[in-house]
Design a protein around this motif. Structure first.
Motif, PDB file in Angstrom:
ATOM      1  N   LEU A 138      20.695 -18.018 -24.523  1.00  0.00           N
ATOM      2  CA  LEU A 138      20.626 -16.614 -24.144  1.00  0.00           C
ATOM      3  C   LEU A 138      21.681 -16.290 -23.094  1.00  0.00           C
ATOM      4  O   LEU A 138      22.359 -15.268 -23.177  1.00  0.00           O
ATOM      5  N   THR A 139      21.887 -17.147 -22.135  1.00  0.00           N
ATOM      6  CA  THR A 139      22.874 -16.920 -21.090  1.00  0.00           C
ATOM      7  C   THR A 139      24.289 -16.928 -21.663  1.00  0.00           C
ATOM      8  O   THR A 139      25.089 -16.048 -21.364  1.00  0.00           O
ATOM      9  N   ILE A 140      24.599 -17.899 -22.508  1.00  0.00           N
ATOM     10  CA  ILE A 140      25.927 -17.974 -23.120  1.00  0.00           C
ATOM     11  C   ILE A 140      26.154 -16.759 -24.010  1.00  0.00           C
ATOM     12  O   ILE A 140      27.221 -16.146 -23.991  1.00  0.00           O
ATOM     13  N   GLY A 141      25.133 -16.370 -24.757  1.00  0.00           N
ATOM     14  CA  GLY A 141      25.241 -15.197 -25.619  1.00  0.00           C
ATOM     15  C   GLY A 141      25.447 -13.919 -24.819  1.00  0.00           C
ATOM     16  O   GLY A 141      26.241 -13.057 -25.195  1.00  0.00           O
ATOM     17  N   THR A 142      24.748 -13.789 -23.709  1.00  0.00           N
ATOM     18  CA  THR A 142      24.877 -12.604 -22.871  1.00  0.00           C
ATOM     19  C   THR A 142      26.273 -12.506 -22.279  1.00  0.00           C
ATOM     20  O   THR A 142      26.886 -11.434 -22.274  1.00  0.00           O
ATOM     21  N   VAL A 143      26.787 -13.604 -21.784  1.00  0.00           N
ATOM     22  CA  VAL A 143      28.131 -13.622 -21.206  1.00  0.00           C
ATOM     23  C   VAL A 143      29.177 -13.311 -22.273  1.00  0.00           C
ATOM     24  O   VAL A 143      30.114 -12.537 -22.042  1.00  0.00           O
ATOM     25  N   THR A 144      29.010 -13.880 -23.452  1.00  0.00           N
ATOM     26  CA  THR A 144      29.959 -13.625 -24.543  1.00  0.00           C
ATOM     27  C   THR A 144      29.916 -12.156 -24.955  1.00  0.00           C
ATOM     28  O   THR A 144      30.960 -11.522 -25.128  1.00  0.00           O
ATOM     29  N   LEU A 145      28.744 -11.602 -25.078  1.00  0.00           N
ATOM     30  CA  LEU A 145      28.605 -10.202 -25.464  1.00  0.00           C
ATOM     31  C   LEU A 145      29.194  -9.274 -24.400  1.00  0.00           C
ATOM     32  O   LEU A 145      29.907  -8.321 -24.726  1.00  0.00           O
ATOM     33  N   ALA A 146      28.933  -9.552 -23.145  1.00  0.00           N
ATOM     34  CA  ALA A 146      29.475  -8.723 -22.071  1.00  0.00           C
ATOM     35  C   ALA A 146      31.000  -8.795 -22.044  1.00  0.00           C
ATOM     36  O   ALA A 146      31.684  -7.785 -21.868  1.00  0.00           O
ATOM     37  N   GLY A 147      31.558  -9.981 -22.231  1.00  0.00           N
ATOM     38  CA  GLY A 147      33.012 -10.136 -22.256  1.00  0.00           C
ATOM     39  C   GLY A 147      33.636  -9.402 -23.421  1.00  0.00           C
ATOM     40  O   GLY A 147      34.677  -8.736 -23.273  1.00  0.00           O
ATOM     41  N   ALA A 148      33.010  -9.476 -24.583  1.00  0.00           N
ATOM     42  CA  ALA A 148      33.529  -8.772 -25.763  1.00  0.00           C
ATOM     43  C   ALA A 148      33.480  -7.266 -25.559  1.00  0.00           C
ATOM     44  O   ALA A 148      34.420  -6.547 -25.920  1.00  0.00           O
TER      45      ALA A 148
END
Length: 101
Positions: free
Chosen positions: A22-32
């Motif tokens: 969830l943390t990796i996904g959140t960071v990836t989504l925010a960066g995108a």
């Protein structure tokens, strides 16, 4: 013989793995989302610019006045001391003349 795992360990392991994902996904989504964000089409009127300039001038004036007061403090103290010495000098001179007579 295969060792059996305790049933209470498995859910904790999966929960930890889920949090990491969830943390990796959140960071990836925010960066995108930051990379594909479009600029805002907004109008900033002349009043906002004048307000910004007046606030900037007020801050600069306050800094200049503060520095001026700090630099003038020793000069003012010296001038007051000199004035007090000049006022005290004739009084002591008059007192010494009266003692001599």
């Amino acid at each position: 013989m295969k060792p059996q795992m305790n049933a209470s360990i498995i859910p904790a392991y999966k929960a930890k793995q889920s949090q990491t994902f969830l943390t990796i996904g959140t960071v990836t989504l925010a960066g995108a989302m930051m990379l594909i964000a479009f600029p805002a089409q907004a109008y900033v009127g002349p009043g906002a610019g004048l307000s910004l300039l007046s606030a900037l001038w007020a801050v600069l004036a306050a800094i200049v006045v503060a520095v001026g007061f700090v630099l003038m403090w020793p000069l003012r103290k010296m001038m007051r001391k000199r004035k007090a010495n000049r006022a005290a000098k004739p009084a002591t001179a008059n007192a010494s003349e009266h003692q001599n007579s």
